[in-house]
Design a protein around this motif. Structure first.
Motif, PDB file in Angstrom:
ATOM      1  N   VAL A 322       0.929  -1.325  -0.076  1.00 42.52           N
ATOM      2  CA  VAL A 322       0.265   0.107   0.230  1.00 42.52           C
ATOM      3  C   VAL A 322       0.647   1.182   0.409  1.00 42.52           C
ATOM      4  O   VAL A 322       0.328   2.436  -1.173  1.00 42.52           O
ATOM      5  CB  VAL A 322      -0.861  -0.057   1.642  1.00 42.52           C
ATOM      6  CG1 VAL A 322      -1.236   1.453   1.459  1.00 42.52           C
ATOM      7  CG2 VAL A 322      -2.175  -1.195   1.104  1.00 42.52           C
ATOM      8  N   ARG A 323       1.500   1.273   1.031  1.00 41.97           N
ATOM      9  CA  ARG A 323       2.503   2.292   0.589  1.00 41.97           C
ATOM     10  C   ARG A 323       3.420   2.457  -0.413  1.00 41.97           C
ATOM     11  O   ARG A 323       4.018   3.837  -1.359  1.00 41.97           O
ATOM     12  CB  ARG A 323       3.927   2.276   1.800  1.00 41.97           C
ATOM     13  CG  ARG A 323       3.123   2.602   3.521  1.00 41.97           C
ATOM     14  CD  ARG A 323       4.243   2.081   4.474  1.00 41.97           C
ATOM     15  NE  ARG A 323       5.169   0.994   4.478  1.00 41.97           N
ATOM     16  CZ  ARG A 323       5.354  -0.212   5.387  1.00 41.97           C
ATOM     17  NH1 ARG A 323       3.901  -0.031   6.254  1.00 41.97           N
ATOM     18  NH2 ARG A 323       5.763  -0.930   5.671  1.00 41.97           N
ATOM     19  N   GLU A 324       4.378   1.754  -1.063  1.00 41.56           N
ATOM     20  CA  GLU A 324       4.545   2.030  -2.048  1.00 41.56           C
ATOM     21  C   GLU A 324       3.819   2.393  -3.591  1.00 41.56           C
ATOM     22  O   GLU A 324       4.663   2.368  -4.518  1.00 41.56           O
ATOM     23  CB  GLU A 324       5.600   0.367  -2.762  1.00 41.56           C
ATOM     24  CG  GLU A 324       6.770  -0.105  -1.833  1.00 41.56           C
ATOM     25  CD  GLU A 324       6.855  -1.447  -2.232  1.00 41.56           C
ATOM     26  OE1 GLU A 324       6.497  -2.044  -2.444  1.00 41.56           O
ATOM     27  OE2 GLU A 324       7.650  -1.828  -1.107  1.00 41.56           O
ATOM     28  N   ALA A 325       2.512   1.543  -3.173  1.00 43.21           N
ATOM     29  CA  ALA A 325       1.452   1.457  -4.519  1.00 43.21           C
ATOM     30  C   ALA A 325       1.047   3.198  -4.003  1.00 43.21           C
ATOM     31  O   ALA A 325       0.338   4.040  -4.917  1.00 43.21           O
ATOM     32  CB  ALA A 325       0.518   0.663  -4.924  1.00 43.21           C
ATOM     33  N   GLY A 326       0.958   3.749  -3.066  1.00 44.89           N
ATOM     34  CA  GLY A 326       0.014   5.142  -2.590  1.00 44.89           C
ATOM     35  C   GLY A 326      -0.691   5.330  -2.412  1.00 44.89           C
ATOM     36  O   GLY A 326      -1.906   6.419  -3.131  1.00 44.89           O
ATOM     37  N   ILE A 327      -1.390   3.525  -2.279  1.00 48.72           N
ATOM     38  CA  ILE A 327      -3.304   3.735  -2.233  1.00 48.72           C
ATOM     39  C   ILE A 327      -3.676   4.028  -0.915  1.00 48.72           C
ATOM     40  O   ILE A 327      -3.160   3.499   0.027  1.00 48.72           O
ATOM     41  CB  ILE A 327      -3.271   1.362  -2.527  1.00 48.72           C
ATOM     42  CG1 ILE A 327      -3.176   1.725  -3.979  1.00 48.72           C
ATOM     43  CG2 ILE A 327      -4.539   1.810  -2.953  1.00 48.72           C
ATOM     44  CD1 ILE A 327      -2.709   0.130  -3.639  1.00 48.72           C
ATOM     45  N   THR A 328      -5.073   4.895  -0.929  1.00 50.28           N
ATOM     46  CA  THR A 328      -5.323   5.235   0.205  1.00 50.28           C
ATOM     47  C   THR A 328      -7.119   4.573  -0.126  1.00 50.28           C
ATOM     48  O   THR A 328      -7.351   5.133  -1.514  1.00 50.28           O
ATOM     49  CB  THR A 328      -5.831   6.669   0.548  1.00 50.28           C
ATOM     50  OG1 THR A 328      -6.472   7.293   1.668  1.00 50.28           O
ATOM     51  CG2 THR A 328      -5.659   7.275  -0.737  1.00 50.28           C
ATOM     52  N   ALA A 329      -7.338   4.673   0.985  1.00 50.22           N
ATOM     53  CA  ALA A 329      -8.994   4.174   0.527  1.00 50.22           C
ATOM     54  C   ALA A 329     -10.088   4.889   1.349  1.00 50.22           C
ATOM     55  O   ALA A 329     -11.510   5.074   1.079  1.00 50.22           O
ATOM     56  CB  ALA A 329      -9.065   3.003   1.775  1.00 50.22           C
ATOM     57  N   GLU A 330      -9.245   6.156   1.433  1.00 44.70           N
ATOM     58  CA  GLU A 330     -10.313   7.363   2.120  1.00 44.70           C
ATOM     59  C   GLU A 330     -10.779   8.369   0.991  1.00 44.70           C
ATOM     60  O   GLU A 330     -11.498   9.117   0.938  1.00 44.70           O
ATOM     61  CB  GLU A 330      -9.578   8.479   2.666  1.00 44.70           C
ATOM     62  CG  GLU A 330      -9.070   7.174   4.278  1.00 44.70           C
ATOM     63  CD  GLU A 330      -8.545   7.834   5.420  1.00 44.70           C
ATOM     64  OE1 GLU A 330      -7.736   8.306   5.056  1.00 44.70           O
ATOM     65  OE2 GLU A 330      -9.249   7.771   6.305  1.00 44.70           O
ATOM     66  N   GLY A 331     -10.568   8.515  -0.323  1.00 47.50           N
ATOM     67  CA  GLY A 331     -10.739   9.573  -1.649  1.00 47.50           C
ATOM     68  C   GLY A 331     -11.844   8.041  -2.069  1.00 47.50           C
ATOM     69  O   GLY A 331     -12.187   6.927  -2.436  1.00 47.50           O
TER      70      GLY A 331
END
Length: 336
Positions: A322-331
């Motif tokens: 998740v950190r490497e791909a820059g994924i966030t579930a909050e958008g």
């Protein structure tokens, strides 16, 4: 009174009652006579009929029979399981409030800036209940098999797309891992739930999707869709013609999603041990094993300590991705 004389009938009765009381006190609190009528609530942070709910109901029925007290499933869906998990994290650690959650519990640590719980510190792992493998399902527009799909995706980066039930779901993160290991780039199309994602790939709006093997076996039966690979370490009985991703030349994507039973942190060791023993006994029963296998689940079981180690390892594995791909579930997910 002559102490050498045999005890009277009344004395013997008192002795037996005292012995029974001592034995009762050594049992976990949830199994003691007198408290046995207090229901155990198993919180499922997902909707009725979802995979965690199915596992929870099979296990809860077995626990009710084994413990001799009511076991009630309470669905508390929302926010990728965070609402129900937060509720359990704040519950009294007396063994009467439990939770069935999935790998999503530890995935969420990297996806959300703030959570109402700590995936490791807020819960006491009881037992891993089941595991489930995933299959890569393709629409014909994506290719006839894994090799063709990978070749097309490499030739035209982001020209092919894939579905998921939403940003940060296991389906999404699994596809991110697959892309990294296969060396390709696909376009993510997040839907609002599994039903929409399945409809999308069936209609050809998207070319690919990862889904649990039981759903893939059902969806591809008599359909134009094909399950071209599985994430399991070996071929599966439900999809015998589908090779593993490793067989198809994509290493490092052996993934199994887990479903586990958890209690609030600080639950007494005797209660935790009793719950673990009861859960393992349920999983070993022919009724539960057959019910879970028919849905495509691999029965797990084992110690609470082993389950805790698995949770910590998966939290690190998916957190790094998740950190490497820059994924966030909050958008907000794109409207479809």
């Amino acid at each position: 009174m002559d102490l050498a004389c045999p005890p009277t009938r009344l004395a013997r009765r008192r002795l037996l009652l005292a012995s029974a009381g001592a034995a009762t006190l050594s049992l976990p609190a949830f199994a003691q006579p007198g408290t046995g009528r207090q229901p155990i609530t198993v919180v499922v942070p997902f909707t009725p009929g979802a995979p965690p709910d199915i596992v929870a109901r099979v296990v809860s029925e077995g626990l009710q029979k084994r413990l001799g007290q009511p076991v009630v499933v309470d669905n508390r869906p929302g926010a990728s399981g965070n609402i129900g998990a937060g509720l359990v994290a704040r519950a009294a650690p007396d063994g009467h409030t439990l939770m069935v959650h999935t790998t999503t519990l530890v995935m969420n640590a990297g996806l959300y800036a703030s959570l109402p719980y700590d995936p490791l510190a807020s819960f006491a792992p009881v037992a891993m209940l089941t595991e489930v493998d995933y299959a890569l399902v393709l629409h014909p527009s994506g290719g006839a098999d894994l090799a063709e799909f990978v070749a097309r995706a490499k030739a035209r980066p982001e020209a092919l797309n894939y579905a998921s039930p939403g940003i940060g779901t296991p389906h999404h993160l699994l596809m991110e891992l697959f892309q990294r290991q296969a060396g390709l780039r696909l376009l993510h199309v997040p839907y609002r739930g599994t039903a929409g994602a399945v409809t999308g790939v069936t209609a050809g709006e998207v070319q690919a999707m990862f889904m649990p093997v039981s759903g893939a076996a059902e969806l591809t039966r008599g359909s134009v869709l094909r399950a071209v690979a599985v994430t399991a370490p070996a071929r599966l009985a439900l999809l015998p013609d589908s090779p593993t991703l490793a067989e198809g030349g994509v290493e490092g994507v052996t993934v199994r999603d887990w479903f586990g039973l958890l209690a609030p942190a600080r639950v007494a060791p005797t209660v935790l041990a009793g719950l673990n023993e009861a859960a393992n006994a349920v999983l070993a029963s022919p009724e539960a094993a057959q019910a879970l296998a028919s849905q495509g689940y691999n029965v797990a079981g084992g110690t609470a300590e082993a389950f805790g180690r698995r949770m910590a390892a998966d939290m690190e594995r998916w957190g790094s991705l998740v950190r490497e791909a820059g994924i966030t579930a909050e958008g907000p997910a794109p409207a479809r």
